[in-house]
Write a protein that holds these residues in place. Structure first.
Motif, PDB file in Angstrom:
ATOM      1  N   TRP B  31       0.863  -1.174   0.000  1.00 26.90           N
ATOM      2  CA  TRP B  31       0.000   0.000   0.000  1.00 26.90           C
ATOM      3  C   TRP B  31       0.905   1.232   0.000  1.00 26.90           C
ATOM      4  N   GLU B  57      -4.290  -0.924  -4.925  1.00 32.40           N
ATOM      5  CA  GLU B  57      -5.444  -0.551  -4.098  1.00 32.40           C
ATOM      6  C   GLU B  57      -6.505  -1.625  -4.231  1.00 32.40           C
ATOM      7  N   THR B  59      -8.009  -5.377  -2.408  1.00 30.31           N
ATOM      8  CA  THR B  59      -7.489  -6.745  -2.371  1.00 30.31           C
ATOM      9  C   THR B  59      -7.633  -7.448  -3.711  1.00 30.31           C
ATOM     10  N   VAL B  78       1.715  -6.735   1.323  1.00 29.51           N
ATOM     11  CA  VAL B  78       0.927  -6.028   2.336  1.00 29.51           C
ATOM     12  C   VAL B  78      -0.528  -6.184   1.942  1.00 29.51           C
ATOM     13  N   ILE B  79      -1.357  -6.564   2.883  1.00 30.68           N
ATOM     14  CA  ILE B  79      -2.749  -6.863   2.536  1.00 30.68           C
ATOM     15  C   ILE B  79      -3.664  -6.504   3.703  1.00 30.68           C
ATOM     16  N   ASP B  80      -4.890  -6.189   3.383  1.00 30.96           N
ATOM     17  CA  ASP B  80      -5.898  -5.944   4.405  1.00 30.96           C
ATOM     18  C   ASP B  80      -5.926  -7.157   5.345  1.00 30.96           C
ATOM     19  N   ALA B  81      -5.857  -6.892   6.645  1.00 30.58           N
ATOM     20  CA  ALA B  81      -5.753  -8.001   7.595  1.00 30.58           C
ATOM     21  C   ALA B  81      -6.913  -8.990   7.455  1.00 30.58           C
ATOM     22  N   ASN B 116      -4.557 -13.663  10.952  1.00 31.76           N
ATOM     23  CA  ASN B 116      -3.200 -13.874  10.440  1.00 31.76           C
ATOM     24  C   ASN B 116      -2.757 -15.335  10.464  1.00 31.76           C
ATOM     25  N   THR B 126       0.186  -8.357  11.784  1.00 29.79           N
ATOM     26  CA  THR B 126      -0.422  -7.028  11.693  1.00 29.79           C
ATOM     27  C   THR B 126       0.676  -5.966  11.790  1.00 29.79           C
ATOM     28  N   TRP B 255      -9.666  -0.753  11.189  1.00 35.64           N
ATOM     29  CA  TRP B 255      -9.018  -1.367  10.025  1.00 35.64           C
ATOM     30  C   TRP B 255      -7.630  -1.810  10.432  1.00 35.64           C
ATOM     31  N   GLN B 257      -3.895  -3.563   8.627  1.00 28.14           N
ATOM     32  CA  GLN B 257      -3.208  -4.127   7.464  1.00 28.14           C
ATOM     33  C   GLN B 257      -2.125  -5.068   7.959  1.00 28.14           C
ATOM     34  N   SER B 258      -1.919  -6.132   7.231  1.00 30.91           N
ATOM     35  CA  SER B 258      -0.935  -7.143   7.613  1.00 30.91           C
ATOM     36  C   SER B 258       0.142  -7.244   6.554  1.00 30.91           C
TER      37      SER B 258
END
Lengths: 275, 350
Positions: B31, B57, B59, B78-81, B116, B126, B255, B257-258
């Protein structure tokens, strides 16, 4: 020998247009099961596009905006091109054209955000109108269709000015003189002689405007504030958010069909060599 | 002698250049907050590597890039958790050695093992979090009103509201406003969100992306952004101290991010070092205050690496209380996700 010369262009077109387009059409008949794409021959995506009001409305929004932008751009660009071609001394015409297309040098996205600041409640337009006492309250321009149209028109007037100018400077002044000799007034000369002769330039520019405008999603998103959805925005939603590539492909095919129809409607006057 | 000595050296050099494992370049799909040189350069200098960053931007877009790539093309993701499980299911993430990650120092809510970890194995950690709540200009609205979501559709702020254009957090907020927990959003309850969502849309002026929402709030185009939070206003704080955010009484969304190592990476050890750097206090402080957007560091030990001013903007001291009042993003399955997006699209075209 002839085929040998044409082969690179044909191969290029086949590799980067025909094959991808065929793949897109094939994908448009696939459907989603969960998050998986299931290939096959399912017309469901097309049925949905023409029966789901949200999708149909996006198509209509795109068409309405594109037609308005094209018409307004032509109306503004023709006099500008004529002034440059007929009123500006020949030695200054190059500079005049350069000034006319100067905004092209700015990034498209940056230009859209700049318009957002100009058209905002506290932007230049509202401040000027308020200080002149012409309005009592700021106008709601940003995040509306009007803002989208203004942003588009600003961009496409430049393009149309070039195509119409290229057409105008090829016209011999003898046409106007002959019309005058036959008793035509200035309006009649314009209406029956000059305007028809510039139709190739007008239609070429208008067609390019139509194609570029109907396929754009940045301007409606930034200037329109997502106040309404256009077809390209809907395609982007399917690609970026849903991962629904079959539906995005079907919407893209519909978009290409609209452009193709526009091409056939204007092909009689299209002169792309004038661009 | 010279030839005999040079040939092996040349061969070794060529091998080093041609072998991706020795290329000393790390490819990360990230991101935009990871593209801040202040974050990346210390790692590059420490390990003598070049980190190549590609922003994405959404997933779906990130997974599509991975789908179209060859194994080994990417090292870090890097991805939305809430989408880690989706990436694991698709085989895009490699297992991480949990004992090498400082999760014992994390805020307990940010360990997020249920997101995770899959089948007892850790695939991501995270790295940053924040809130989707309500951002506002405190000189233009009554801050007390912002403590109650109902005030947004009371008519008092009609035409002065912007909605952040992301369906998951905003639908989650609308659900909280209706007394529905985000975890309880189902195809059955989704229908009850339609009217309040449409009412919010009717009261709003625009639905916009991050930059447009920030611009609108900063220029006074709108006075409230629903779905905003510290990530929206913190980078504007220096120039616009009037911008603030809060979590209303109904709650807000958290929110997160992981970050993880991509399966098939040709340099998993270096990729793991990058992950460890990002979750270290030094990396966390720089990531939290990235020039793209700010957010809270998941590692609770980061406080000392932040300046007093940065801690104030992030409301660092209030995090334990805020975390209790915030719920996670909805985690829809494919069918619910489609239904939510359809509702969102309908709202956009209202």
């Amino acid at each position: 020998m002839g085929w040998g010369l044409v082969a690179p262009a044909l191969l290029w077109t086949a590799a980067f247009f025909v094959l991808p387009f065929a793949a897109m059409v094939a994908l448009s008949f696939a459907h989603m099961e969960g998050r998986e794409v299931v290939r096959g021959f399912d017309p469901g995506n097309y049925i949905r596009i023409f029966t789901d009001w949200t999708m149909l409305k996006a198509l209509l929004n795109s068409l309405e905006i594109t037609v308005v932008v094209t018409v307004v751009s032509v109306v503004l660009a023709w006099p500008l091109a004529a002034i440059i071609a007929f009123r500006v001394p020949a030695r200054w015409q190059r500079l005049a054209l350069l000034l006319a297309v100067l905004p092209f040098w700015t990034s498209y996205v940056v230009r859209s955000y700049a318009w957002l600041l100009v058209l905002g409640q506290n932007g230049v337009v509202n401040k000027a109108l308020l200080s002149l006492g012409l309005i009592a309250e700021p106008l709601e321009i940003a995040a509306t269709r009007v803002a989208t149209v203004i942003g588009f028109v600003h961009f496409f007037v430049m393009l149309l000015t070039l195509t119409i100018y290229a057409n105008l400077i090829q016209l011999s002044p003898n046409y106007a003189r002959a019309a005058a000799d036959l008793g035509a007034g200035r309006w009649q000369t314009f209406r029956h002689v000059i305007l028809p002769l510039t139709l190739p330039g007008v239609v070429t520019g208008a067609f390019l405007t139509f194609v570029l405008c109907i396929g754009d999603y940045i301007t409606p998103q930034i200037l329109g504030g997502n106040a309404e959805l256009t077809l390209p925005q809907l395609i982007m939603l399917q690609l970026g958010r849903s991962g629904n590539f079959p539906l995005a492909s079907a919407l893209s095919v519909v978009l290409m069909a609209v452009v193709t129809l526009a091409y056939f409607a204007s092909s009689r006057w299209l002169r792309l060599d004038r661009v | 002698m010279a030839l005999k000595a040079i040939l092996p050296m040349t061969a070794a050099t060529l091998a080093a250049m041609s072998c991706p494992g020795l290329a000393q370049e790390l490819n990360a799909l990230v991101w935009c907050d990871h593209t801040d040189p202040a974050l990346i350069e210390p790692f590059e200098e420490k390990f003598g590597v070049k980190v190549n960053l590609k922003e994405y931007e959404g997933t779906a877009a990130g997974l599509a890039i991975l789908d179209q790539s060859q194994p080994g093309d990417w090292d870090v993701l890097v991805i939305d958790a809430v989408d880690v499980g989706r990436a694991v299911e698709a085989g895009y993430l490699a297992e991480l050695p949990a004992d090498q990650l400082p999760t014992q120092n994390f805020f307990p809510e940010l360990v997020m093992a249920e997101n995770n970890m899959v089948d007892g194995k850790t695939y991501a950690v995270t790295e940053k979090f924040g809130y989707n709540t309500i951002s506002y200009d405190k000189t233009k609205v009554d801050p007390a009103d912002m403590e109650d979501m109902a005030s947004l559709t009371s008519g008092k702020y009609d035409g002065r509201i912007g909605i952040y254009d992301y369906y998951l957090p905003v639908l989650g907020l609308v659900a909280l406003g209706q007394g529905i927990n985000t975890a309880d959003i189902t195809p059955d309850t989704l229908g009850s969100l339609k009217d309040p969502l449409m009412a919010l849309r009717a009261a709003s002026k625009q639905v916009s992306d991050v930059v447009s929402a920030q611009t609108a709030l900063a220029t006074g185009e709108v006075d409230i952004v629903v779905g905003g939070g510290e990530w929206l206003t913190a980078v504007l704080a220096a120039d616009n101290p009037n911008l603030d955010w809060t979590i209303p009484k109904q709650g807000g969304l958290r929110w997160a991010q992981s970050i993880g190592v991509v399966a098939g990476s040709t340099q998993p050890d270096l990729a793991l070092e990058f992950v460890k750097y990002i979750v270290s206090p030094e990396g966390q402080a720089k990531l939290a205050t990235s020039s793209c957007y700010w957010g809270m560091p998941a590692n609770a030990k980061t406080g000392d690496a932040l300046s007093m001013e940065q801690r104030a903007i992030l409301r660092w001291q209030e995090q334990p209380d805020f975390l209790k009042r915030a719920q996670l993003y909805p985690i829809p399955d494919a069918a619910l996700d489609t239904a939510m997006q359809d509702l969102w699209t309908e709202m956009l075209n209202q």
